[in-house]
Design a protein around this motif. Sequence first.
Motif, PDB file in Angstrom:
ATOM      1  N   PRO A  24      20.370  23.194  68.284  1.00 46.39           N
ATOM      2  CA  PRO A  24      19.785  23.799  69.542  1.00 46.39           C
ATOM      3  C   PRO A  24      18.237  24.084  68.943  1.00 46.39           C
ATOM      4  CG  PRO A  24      21.205  25.255  68.817  1.00 46.39           C
ATOM      5  CD  PRO A  24      21.704  24.076  68.177  1.00 46.39           C
ATOM      6  N   PRO A  25      17.435  24.223  70.022  1.00 48.54           N
ATOM      7  CA  PRO A  25      15.973  24.549  69.688  1.00 48.54           C
ATOM      8  C   PRO A  25      15.931  26.065  69.177  1.00 48.54           C
ATOM      9  CG  PRO A  25      16.318  24.350  72.076  1.00 48.54           C
ATOM     10  CD  PRO A  25      17.457  23.721  71.423  1.00 48.54           C
ATOM     11  N   ALA A  26      15.102  26.293  68.144  1.00 47.69           N
ATOM     12  CA  ALA A  26      14.979  27.573  67.546  1.00 47.69           C
ATOM     13  C   ALA A  26      14.199  28.549  68.679  1.00 47.69           C
ATOM     14  CB  ALA A  26      14.054  27.424  66.258  1.00 47.69           C
ATOM     15  N   THR A  27      14.863  29.730  68.956  1.00 46.79           N
ATOM     16  CA  THR A  27      14.012  30.566  69.724  1.00 46.79           C
ATOM     17  C   THR A  27      13.800  31.952  69.108  1.00 46.79           C
ATOM     18  OG1 THR A  27      16.329  31.218  70.525  1.00 46.79           O
ATOM     19  CG2 THR A  27      15.463  29.428  71.725  1.00 46.79           C
ATOM     20  N   ARG A  28      12.994  32.735  69.358  1.00 45.94           N
ATOM     21  CA  ARG A  28      12.620  34.073  68.927  1.00 45.94           C
ATOM     22  C   ARG A  28      12.731  34.949  70.124  1.00 45.94           C
ATOM     23  NH1 ARG A  28       7.369  34.706  66.393  1.00 45.94           N
ATOM     24  NH2 ARG A  28       8.112  36.779  66.472  1.00 45.94           N
ATOM     25  N   ARG A  29      13.305  36.175  69.673  1.00 45.37           N
ATOM     26  CA  ARG A  29      13.384  37.254  70.675  1.00 45.37           C
ATOM     27  C   ARG A  29      11.933  37.877  70.780  1.00 45.37           C
ATOM     28  NH1 ARG A  29      17.265  42.015  69.898  1.00 45.37           N
ATOM     29  NH2 ARG A  29      16.468  42.536  71.785  1.00 45.37           N
ATOM     30  N   PRO A  30      11.503  38.067  72.013  1.00 43.26           N
ATOM     31  CA  PRO A  30      10.111  38.710  72.221  1.00 43.26           C
ATOM     32  C   PRO A  30       9.870  40.136  71.651  1.00 43.26           C
ATOM     33  CG  PRO A  30      11.332  38.583  74.211  1.00 43.26           C
ATOM     34  CD  PRO A  30      12.052  37.991  73.068  1.00 43.26           C
ATOM     35  N   PRO A  31       8.796  40.256  71.239  1.00 46.28           N
ATOM     36  CA  PRO A  31       8.841  41.826  70.571  1.00 46.28           C
ATOM     37  C   PRO A  31       8.727  42.990  71.507  1.00 46.28           C
ATOM     38  CG  PRO A  31       6.667  40.934  70.801  1.00 46.28           C
ATOM     39  CD  PRO A  31       7.578  39.831  71.152  1.00 46.28           C
ATOM     40  N   GLY A  32       9.173  44.055  71.147  1.00 46.57           N
ATOM     41  CA  GLY A  32       9.331  45.414  71.978  1.00 46.57           C
ATOM     42  C   GLY A  32      10.697  45.461  72.646  1.00 46.57           C
ATOM     43  N   ARG A  33      10.531  46.666  73.271  1.00 46.99           N
ATOM     44  CA  ARG A  33      12.031  46.919  73.897  1.00 46.99           C
ATOM     45  C   ARG A  33      12.281  46.278  74.972  1.00 46.99           C
ATOM     46  NH1 ARG A  33      14.272  52.812  73.534  1.00 46.99           N
ATOM     47  NH2 ARG A  33      15.774  52.954  74.762  1.00 46.99           N
ATOM     48  N   PRO A  34      13.460  45.926  75.113  1.00 45.36           N
ATOM     49  CA  PRO A  34      13.769  45.287  76.674  1.00 45.36           C
ATOM     50  C   PRO A  34      13.614  46.302  77.809  1.00 45.36           C
ATOM     51  CG  PRO A  34      15.747  45.067  74.752  1.00 45.36           C
ATOM     52  CD  PRO A  34      14.682  46.213  74.178  1.00 45.36           C
ATOM     53  N   ARG A  35      13.354  45.428  78.822  1.00 44.02           N
ATOM     54  CA  ARG A  35      13.156  46.449  80.253  1.00 44.02           C
ATOM     55  C   ARG A  35      14.406  47.072  80.471  1.00 44.02           C
ATOM     56  NH1 ARG A  35       8.642  45.246  83.204  1.00 44.02           N
ATOM     57  NH2 ARG A  35       7.302  43.782  82.448  1.00 44.02           N
ATOM     58  N   LYS A  36      14.366  48.079  81.135  1.00 42.86           N
ATOM     59  CA  LYS A  36      15.465  48.730  81.679  1.00 42.86           C
ATOM     60  C   LYS A  36      15.751  48.344  83.186  1.00 42.86           C
ATOM     61  CE  LYS A  36      16.173  52.639  78.965  1.00 42.86           C
ATOM     62  NZ  LYS A  36      17.558  53.091  78.666  1.00 42.86           N
TER      63      LYS A  36
END
Length: 113
Positions: free
Chosen positions: A64-76
């Motif tokens: 599958p395509p390589a993905t990266r998590r976006p920087p920062g804390r996830p939204r609540k």
Amino acid sequence: MIPCSHAIAAAIKEKISVESLVSEVYSLDRLTSAYRDAIFPICETGLDREHQDNGGLSGVEIFPPATRRPPGRPRKRRILSAGEIKMKNPRKRHVCSRCKTTGHNHATCKAAI
């Protein structure tokens, strides 16, 4: 072709079936016939005759395509869509403490003392 929202509203008003305005291409029979046969991925170099004969790619591992998590804390909280915007409490009307009328306060009151 799928009709726009205006055409759908006009069809409902005239009591015309909306399904009759949708093209035959979007029918369930056409969808199932489009995906009836197997679909094989194509290499970057293209498909050779030997790969077409045995029905797919042999010895090629596809990831599958390589993905990266976006920087920062996830939204609540989730981001609300345009129709879901919550209105805050309605603004409190200004009432003058001198003349007891609305629209201004005692600092800007022009009434006689």
